[in-house]
Scaffold this motif. Structure first.
Motif, PDB file in Angstrom:
ATOM      1  N   GLY A 690       0.838  -1.297   0.183  1.00  0.00           N
ATOM      2  CA  GLY A 690       0.033   0.225  -0.150  1.00  0.00           C
ATOM      3  C   GLY A 690       0.688   1.201   0.093  1.00  0.00           C
ATOM      4  O   GLY A 690       1.823   1.470   0.967  1.00  0.00           O
ATOM      5  N   VAL A 691       0.204   2.188  -0.915  1.00  0.00           N
ATOM      6  CA  VAL A 691       0.773   3.655  -0.754  1.00  0.00           C
ATOM      7  C   VAL A 691      -0.132   4.486  -0.239  1.00  0.00           C
ATOM      8  O   VAL A 691      -1.162   4.436  -0.799  1.00  0.00           O
ATOM      9  CB  VAL A 691       1.429   4.017  -2.229  1.00  0.00           C
ATOM     10  CG1 VAL A 691       1.920   5.392  -1.991  1.00  0.00           C
ATOM     11  CG2 VAL A 691       2.439   2.914  -2.651  1.00  0.00           C
ATOM     12  N   VAL A 692       0.117   5.377   0.705  1.00  0.00           N
ATOM     13  CA  VAL A 692      -0.720   6.418   1.096  1.00  0.00           C
ATOM     14  C   VAL A 692      -0.337   7.878   0.621  1.00  0.00           C
ATOM     15  O   VAL A 692       0.803   8.070   1.220  1.00  0.00           O
ATOM     16  CB  VAL A 692      -1.053   6.297   2.752  1.00  0.00           C
ATOM     17  CG1 VAL A 692      -2.120   7.218   3.174  1.00  0.00           C
ATOM     18  CG2 VAL A 692      -1.557   4.703   3.172  1.00  0.00           C
ATOM     19  N   CYS A 693      -1.009   8.583   0.048  1.00  0.00           N
ATOM     20  CA  CYS A 693      -0.760  10.061  -0.470  1.00  0.00           C
ATOM     21  C   CYS A 693      -1.459  11.083   0.077  1.00  0.00           C
ATOM     22  O   CYS A 693      -2.700  11.012   0.086  1.00  0.00           O
ATOM     23  CB  CYS A 693      -0.633  10.033  -1.977  1.00  0.00           C
ATOM     24  SG  CYS A 693      -0.171  11.317  -2.680  1.00  0.00           S
ATOM     25  N   PHE A 694      -1.019  11.802   1.052  1.00  0.00           N
ATOM     26  CA  PHE A 694      -1.842  12.974   1.636  1.00  0.00           C
ATOM     27  C   PHE A 694      -1.606  14.061   0.756  1.00  0.00           C
ATOM     28  O   PHE A 694      -0.590  14.644   0.477  1.00  0.00           O
ATOM     29  CB  PHE A 694      -1.197  13.173   2.938  1.00  0.00           C
ATOM     30  CG  PHE A 694      -1.355  12.141   3.858  1.00  0.00           C
ATOM     31  CD1 PHE A 694      -2.868  11.977   4.627  1.00  0.00           C
ATOM     32  CD2 PHE A 694      -0.695  11.086   4.648  1.00  0.00           C
ATOM     33  CE1 PHE A 694      -3.208  10.962   5.337  1.00  0.00           C
ATOM     34  CE2 PHE A 694      -1.094  10.030   5.418  1.00  0.00           C
ATOM     35  CZ  PHE A 694      -2.139  10.014   5.801  1.00  0.00           C
ATOM     36  N   GLY A 778       0.754   0.399   4.631  1.00  0.00           N
ATOM     37  CA  GLY A 778       1.755   1.795   4.331  1.00  0.00           C
ATOM     38  C   GLY A 778       3.211   1.451   4.310  1.00  0.00           C
ATOM     39  O   GLY A 778       3.857   1.749   5.135  1.00  0.00           O
ATOM     40  N   ARG A 779       3.386   0.949   2.874  1.00  0.00           N
ATOM     41  CA  ARG A 779       4.999   0.667   2.627  1.00  0.00           C
ATOM     42  C   ARG A 779       5.633   2.301   2.499  1.00  0.00           C
ATOM     43  O   ARG A 779       7.071   2.420   2.461  1.00  0.00           O
ATOM     44  CB  ARG A 779       5.324  -0.287   1.601  1.00  0.00           C
ATOM     45  CG  ARG A 779       5.020  -1.661   2.461  1.00  0.00           C
ATOM     46  CD  ARG A 779       5.895  -2.030   3.410  1.00  0.00           C
ATOM     47  NE  ARG A 779       5.704  -3.307   4.016  1.00  0.00           N
ATOM     48  CZ  ARG A 779       5.814  -3.626   5.250  1.00  0.00           C
ATOM     49  NH1 ARG A 779       6.174  -2.570   6.047  1.00  0.00           N
ATOM     50  NH2 ARG A 779       5.516  -4.747   5.537  1.00  0.00           N
ATOM     51  N   CYS A 780       4.773   3.052   1.869  1.00  0.00           N
ATOM     52  CA  CYS A 780       5.293   4.413   1.565  1.00  0.00           C
ATOM     53  C   CYS A 780       4.235   5.549   1.844  1.00  0.00           C
ATOM     54  O   CYS A 780       3.117   5.096   1.494  1.00  0.00           O
ATOM     55  CB  CYS A 780       5.571   4.335   0.082  1.00  0.00           C
ATOM     56  SG  CYS A 780       6.252   5.866  -0.544  1.00  0.00           S
ATOM     57  N   VAL A 781       4.560   6.595   2.753  1.00  0.00           N
ATOM     58  CA  VAL A 781       3.711   7.780   2.755  1.00  0.00           C
ATOM     59  C   VAL A 781       4.319   8.778   2.086  1.00  0.00           C
ATOM     60  O   VAL A 781       5.545   9.053   2.374  1.00  0.00           O
ATOM     61  CB  VAL A 781       3.487   7.894   4.308  1.00  0.00           C
ATOM     62  CG1 VAL A 781       2.843   9.117   4.593  1.00  0.00           C
ATOM     63  CG2 VAL A 781       3.016   6.757   5.011  1.00  0.00           C
ATOM     64  N   ILE A 782       3.450   9.538   1.465  1.00  0.00           N
ATOM     65  CA  ILE A 782       3.650  10.523   0.565  1.00  0.00           C
ATOM     66  C   ILE A 782       3.044  11.925   0.901  1.00  0.00           C
ATOM     67  O   ILE A 782       1.843  11.898   1.091  1.00  0.00           O
ATOM     68  CB  ILE A 782       3.672  10.327  -0.875  1.00  0.00           C
ATOM     69  CG1 ILE A 782       4.253   9.119  -1.335  1.00  0.00           C
ATOM     70  CG2 ILE A 782       3.984  11.509  -1.698  1.00  0.00           C
ATOM     71  CD1 ILE A 782       3.636   8.548  -2.724  1.00  0.00           C
ATOM     72  N   MET A 783       3.877  12.907   1.234  1.00  0.00           N
ATOM     73  CA  MET A 783       2.970  14.151   1.559  1.00  0.00           C
ATOM     74  C   MET A 783       3.298  15.200   0.520  1.00  0.00           C
ATOM     75  O   MET A 783       4.393  15.217   0.103  1.00  0.00           O
ATOM     76  CB  MET A 783       3.787  14.820   2.883  1.00  0.00           C
ATOM     77  CG  MET A 783       3.262  15.959   3.332  1.00  0.00           C
ATOM     78  SD  MET A 783       1.513  15.725   3.959  1.00  0.00           S
ATOM     79  CE  MET A 783       1.699  14.670   5.317  1.00  0.00           C
ATOM     80  N   VAL A 784       2.385  15.662  -0.262  1.00  0.00           N
ATOM     81  CA  VAL A 784       2.373  16.418  -1.378  1.00  0.00           C
ATOM     82  C   VAL A 784       2.122  17.825  -0.816  1.00  0.00           C
ATOM     83  O   VAL A 784       1.024  18.491  -0.265  1.00  0.00           O
ATOM     84  CB  VAL A 784       1.071  16.222  -2.499  1.00  0.00           C
ATOM     85  CG1 VAL A 784       1.096  17.327  -3.410  1.00  0.00           C
ATOM     86  CG2 VAL A 784       1.113  14.835  -2.973  1.00  0.00           C
ATOM     87  N   GLY A 785       3.190  18.651  -0.856  1.00  0.00           N
ATOM     88  CA  GLY A 785       3.127  20.129  -0.570  1.00  0.00           C
ATOM     89  C   GLY A 785       3.174  20.155   1.185  1.00  0.00           C
ATOM     90  O   GLY A 785       3.439  19.164   1.705  1.00  0.00           O
ATOM     91  N   GLN A 830       1.573  14.113  12.161  1.00  0.00           N
ATOM     92  CA  GLN A 830       0.581  13.287  12.553  1.00  0.00           C
ATOM     93  C   GLN A 830       0.300  12.259  11.204  1.00  0.00           C
ATOM     94  O   GLN A 830       0.244  11.006  11.726  1.00  0.00           O
ATOM     95  CB  GLN A 830      -0.959  13.988  12.612  1.00  0.00           C
ATOM     96  CG  GLN A 830      -1.206  14.180  14.197  1.00  0.00           C
ATOM     97  CD  GLN A 830      -1.067  13.302  14.942  1.00  0.00           C
ATOM     98  OE1 GLN A 830      -1.577  12.234  14.921  1.00  0.00           O
ATOM     99  NE2 GLN A 830      -0.342  13.423  15.980  1.00  0.00           N
ATOM    100  N   SER A 831       0.326  12.627  10.180  1.00  0.00           N
ATOM    101  CA  SER A 831      -0.013  11.965   9.082  1.00  0.00           C
ATOM    102  C   SER A 831       1.046  10.909   8.848  1.00  0.00           C
ATOM    103  O   SER A 831       0.988   9.949   8.423  1.00  0.00           O
ATOM    104  CB  SER A 831      -0.244  13.112   7.510  1.00  0.00           C
ATOM    105  OG  SER A 831      -1.308  13.866   8.096  1.00  0.00           O
ATOM    106  N   LEU A 846       7.906  10.100   2.073  1.00  0.00           N
ATOM    107  CA  LEU A 846       8.379  11.312   1.070  1.00  0.00           C
ATOM    108  C   LEU A 846       7.879  12.345   1.186  1.00  0.00           C
ATOM    109  O   LEU A 846       6.527  12.663   1.164  1.00  0.00           O
ATOM    110  CB  LEU A 846       8.027  10.699  -0.765  1.00  0.00           C
ATOM    111  CG  LEU A 846       9.447  10.318  -1.122  1.00  0.00           C
ATOM    112  CD1 LEU A 846       9.928   8.981  -0.856  1.00  0.00           C
ATOM    113  CD2 LEU A 846       8.996  10.303  -2.746  1.00  0.00           C
ATOM    114  N   LEU A 847       8.423  13.495   1.356  1.00  0.00           N
ATOM    115  CA  LEU A 847       7.937  14.822   1.617  1.00  0.00           C
ATOM    116  C   LEU A 847       8.231  15.677   0.281  1.00  0.00           C
ATOM    117  O   LEU A 847       9.395  15.944  -0.103  1.00  0.00           O
ATOM    118  CB  LEU A 847       8.470  15.675   2.973  1.00  0.00           C
ATOM    119  CG  LEU A 847       8.656  14.789   4.031  1.00  0.00           C
ATOM    120  CD1 LEU A 847       9.360  15.414   5.021  1.00  0.00           C
ATOM    121  CD2 LEU A 847       7.257  14.635   4.611  1.00  0.00           C
ATOM    122  N   LEU A 848       7.156  16.016  -0.654  1.00  0.00           N
ATOM    123  CA  LEU A 848       7.353  16.496  -1.784  1.00  0.00           C
ATOM    124  C   LEU A 848       7.264  18.011  -1.600  1.00  0.00           C
ATOM    125  O   LEU A 848       6.179  18.606  -1.476  1.00  0.00           O
ATOM    126  CB  LEU A 848       6.343  16.017  -2.603  1.00  0.00           C
ATOM    127  CG  LEU A 848       6.223  14.821  -3.102  1.00  0.00           C
ATOM    128  CD1 LEU A 848       5.111  14.317  -4.210  1.00  0.00           C
ATOM    129  CD2 LEU A 848       7.455  13.973  -3.276  1.00  0.00           C
TER     130      LEU A 848
END
Length: 884
Positions: A690-694, A778-785, A830-831, A846-848
């Motif tokens: 799973g990939v969770v993208c915030f 959640g093998r990868c968590v991505i934060m967009v902006g 938190q996320s 990943l913090l984009l």
């Protein structure tokens, strides 16, 4: 420290730090990441301290009593271990014999009190011991209950037989069963005038409160989890623990539970108790129709609640077990659990109950010299602000006015002068509030357009003057609402006469009531802005009726207006029509309500998985509450996972070298949305499971999704991962999560081209808190902006202005700027904390956005993530590290 298994090193450090903070009476900010066994560390650390404290206290008592017996009272002063020791009187300049006499008397008083306390303690221990081992007692109590039930049933039958014979002449000229809607005579404005027997008729409430720990968390399920941890811990067998909850969670009277809304349940419960105390000697006999007039609650039996209290203290129970016990013993768990507070060592409760002073004192919680632990405290400041803020819409104000006016007209002849005076005052207040929104109470709020739209902020005093209500004593009005239960009476009145127009009688007086429907319909509007389906209008009106009457909301707003002028603001939000406009009270200074807790308690511990940035707690909460900085201690520990199990990356540019900066100006550009899509496509091809993208908001997530749909990127993504979106409605979250988890499990077993699932989530949404994305979820968590809050919101602007006025500049930065950054990073922390949930878990983060690399922002990441974070200017090297 006793511990159920070998503790991690960080757990040992946590417990040692906690123990010394409690011993020293500090205010501690404790951070321990999720998955590091924080709850157990809190339990074992705090209860070890409590056990040692009780032992020391008993040794000290024994020593003092032994001294007294051997006639040497004067040899040593009582030490500070003795709680509540009277301070030595100032006897400067007095003759020696006077000083000696005073000292002797003080010591004798202490010894007398100790003896009393010992007798009381012995009694309690004997009683609990008896219950532990005496099954006979339980059966006797059960048998007595069934006998009582039988007697009640026979009485009820004979009443019915009698009333059948009595016929219709018993009924008054009032409608059947209208008695309960009439307000009782309102005695007095004096707060302390106690009607004999109306207050608690219980000597037991006077029981001495032992030193205890109040443990608070946010939700009912978090508290249940904590209680289960206590049950499993080495302290599970011999700790006297009581769980407190709202009536909504604890009430076992089905008739009351059915009311649904908390405020209605509270009011109905209070009314039933009042009926119990006011048993009328001339109880009217009624016909066979519904007999509710003077209902008293069958579960509010003093004897049974005492029995329930003892059962609770004998064995650790969570809320579900407490409710089951209440049903079985026919005793009210809500009040029974309160009787257990004085003798309990650990009281587990939701933090609204502890942080709101009126609720706290109503529950009989005494904080003097006690320990408070607030867990899951990352949004403590917001919680305090929310508990003490209030909002009412124009349609609620008009609706309440209409209801109250008709109520007054109908029962004018039956109401005493004092009741009429207060009802008229409330009507005047409602009239003035609607006028402040630019409307008139006598017209339908949804048909009155508002001339100047937009929010206007006012200080409390300005609002009171401009609305011309500064001559009304709001404290007295508030007390009247509480004591007379007017909102409950009004709710009963509307429930009876405010149904669909067909049900309303056609006499002249009641025709006006049909207009209620129009008011009720407008209540729904404004809450569902984004075109979600609305229920049919009449249904909506009935639902709204069932949930609560508008006057209940308005009482909250009136009480908020009694805050000090400098601590809050009133926001007039004028929108389209008067019905959609609203008045909102905003609390600016949460510290005023927290100060009491910190002053009274021996020690306060604020704990959480991610407490960074801590500056907010120190400045906005503790220093504003007048806490001496020397009393504040901080503890933060790393994670138990090995360093190679986490890979946090700050990514500064994407695959086509587009710099990543998601500001309000640039994030809507097609090239930014394309670049985000490319990054996700690359990641989904190498990340398993799973990939969770915030995303920073629902709107932006929707916009990006639509853009990807148009460019065909979504189809490319869907070849690697099945795509899920976070639903806006809370009741659909569970379903989406179940589907998401199922899909990941299926893919890992099938081994096809689709390797798992991609979940598009929103920061601060339903999935950024309290949800576990452990292991493959959640093998990868991505934060967009960067999820900066909406700086244009009037509430936030007012808070920033207030901070800049009241707070010192720290490190050359304006407090308002620090607030914005802290709010942003709290949400991020938190996320991203969702991914690592236990010792063997692993994930990449990943913090984009290149702005994450700025020192001021970077330093606000949790320490255990910060230590392992890599800043990658180009996508190539980031992708290689991630792939590896």
């Amino acid at each position: 420290f006793p511990f159920p298994y070998t503790p991690y090193l960080i757990q040992e450090r946590f417990m040692a730090a906690l123990y010394s903070a409690l011993e020293a009476g500090s205010v501690g900010i404790f951070e321990s990441p999720t998955g590091t066994g924080k709850s157990l560390s809190l339990i074992c650390g705090a209860l070890s301290w409590l056990r040692d404290f009780e032992e020391k206290k008993q040794e000290e008592e024994a020593r003092l009593l032994a001294l007294e017996e051997s006639g040497q009272e004067g040899t040593k002063r009582p030490t500070s271990a003795e709680p509540g020791r009277p301070g030595s009187k100032a006897t400067a300049g007095e003759p020696d014999w006077v000083t000696a006499f005073v000292q002797k008397k003080e010591e004798r008083d202490v010894v007398d009190r100790l003896k009393e306390e010992q007798i009381r303690r012995k009694k309690r221990e004997d009683r609990l011991e008896k219950i532990r081992h005496n099954v006979q007692l339980k059966y006797a109590a059960k048998r007595k209950r069934s006998e009582e039930d039988e007697t009640k049933r026979l009485l009820q039958l004979s009443k019915e037989v009698l009333s059948e014979g009595a016929g219709a002449d018993v009924l008054e000229q009032l409608d059947h069963n209208e008695e309960e809607l009439i307000l009782a005579e309102y005695e007095s404005d004096e707060e302390k005038k106690v009607v004999a027997g109306l207050e608690e008729d219980d000597d037991d409430l006077e029981e001495e409160h032992v030193t205890k720990i109040y443990y608070c968390s946010r939700t009912h399920s978090q508290l249940s989890q904590f209680v289960h941890e206590v049950q499993k811990s080495p302290f599970g067998k011999d700790t006297r623990l009581v769980s407190l909850g709202s009536r909504q969670n604890l009430c076992v009277n089905e008739e009351v539970r059915r009311l649904g809304a908390l405020q209605l349940i509270n009011d109905r419960c209070m009314e039933m108790q009042k009926n119990k105390h006011e048993k009328k000697s001339d109880e009217e006999m009624e016909g066979k129709k519904r007999r509710v007039s003077r209902t008293i609650c069958p579960f509010y039996s003093y004897e049974q609640m005492q029995f329930l209290r003892d059962e609770v203290l004998v064995e650790v129970k969570d809320i579900e077990q407490l409710v089951a016990l209440g049903r079985e013993t026919k005793a009210c768990p809500y009040y029974g659990s309160r009787y257990a507070i004085p003798a309990a060592q650990l009281v587990v409760l939701p933090y609204q109950m502890l942080l709101h002073e009126p609720t706290r004192s109503a529950a009989g919680i005494k904080l003097k010299d006690q320990i408070v632990i607030i867990d899951e405290a990352h949004n403590l400041i917001d919680t305090i602000t929310c508990i003490h803020s209030a909002e009412v819409s124009g349609s609620q104000l008009c609706c309440a006015h209409s209801q109250l006016l008709q109520y007054m007209e109908r029962y004018r002849k039956r109401l005493k002068a004092k009741n009429l005076m207060y009802i008229k005052q409330i009507l005047y207040l409602l009239e003035r509030f609607v006028a402040m929104l630019g409307g008139n109470v006598n017209q339908n709020p949804s048909c009155q357009a508002v001339s100047q739209t937009g929010p206007v902020l006012k200080s409390i005093n300005d609002f009171l003057f401009q609305s011309q209500i500064d001559n009304i004593n709001l404290f007295k009005v508030q007390r009247y609402c509480k004591k007379s239960l007017i909102s409950r009476k009004l709710f009963g009145f509307v429930e009876r006469y405010g149904g669909p127009a067909t049900a309303v009688k056609t006499n002249k007086e009641n025709q006006k009531l049909a207009g209620l429907q129009n008011f009720l319909l407008t209540l729904q509007q404004g809450s569902d802005k984004e075109g979600t389906l609305q229920s049919p209008p009449v249904e909506a009106a009935k639902d709204q009726l069932r949930t609560a009457s508008p006057l209940m909301q308005i009482e909250g707003f009136l009480s908020a207006l009694t805050n000090a002028n400098q601590d809050g603001r009133v926001i007039l939000n004028r929108q389209g029509t008067v019905g959609q406009s609203s008045l909102k009270f905003l609390l600016l200074n949460p510290a005023v309500h927290f100060a009491k807790v910190v002053e009274e308690c021996r020690a306060v511990i604020i704990a959480g998985g991610t407490m960074q940035p801590v500056a907010d707690f120190r400045e906005q909460l503790l220093s504003c509450a007048g806490v001496d900085p020397a009393r504040v201690v901080e503890f933060s520990c790393g994670h138990v996972i090995p360093p190679e199990n986490i890979l946090p990356i700050i990514l500064c540019s994407g695959p086509s070298n587009q710099q990543l900066e998601f500001t309000y100006q640039t994030r809507d550009l097609p090239q930014m949305m394309d670049e985000t899509g490319r990054i996700l496509c690359n990641l989904c091809s190498v990340v398993p499971g799973g990939v969770v993208c915030f995303f920073p908001s629902y709107e932006y997530e929707k916009q990006v999704y639509a853009h990807w749909e148009k460019t065909g990127l979504l189809t490319r993504l869907a070849t690697k991962k099945k795509i899920f979106q976070e639903p806006k409605k809370a009741n659909q979250v569970e379903q989406v999560l179940v589907e998401y988890a199922k899909c990941i499990k299926r893919c890992s077993q099938a081994g096809g081209q689709i390797t798992g699932a991609l979940l598009l989530s929103v920061v601060g949404g339903k999935m950024s808190e309290g949800i576990n994305f452990s292991d493959d979820l959640g093998r990868c968590v991505i934060m967009v902006g960067m999820p900066y809050p909406n700086i244009k919101s009037p509430e936030l602007q007012e808070k920033m202005t207030w901070l800049d006025k009241t707070m010192p500049r720290a490190a050359g930065q304006a407090p308002s700027r620090a607030l914005i950054e802290n709010l942003c990073m709290k949400a991020v922390n938190q996320s991203i904390g969702r991914a690592i949930r236990h010792q063997k878990d692993f994930a990449s983060i990943l913090l984009l956005d290149h702005r994450y690399a700025r020192p001021a922002i970077f330093n606000k990441l949790p320490q255990w993530i910060r230590e392992r974070t890599q800043v990658k200017p180009a996508f190539g090297s980031a992708f290689a590290a991630l792939r590896k």
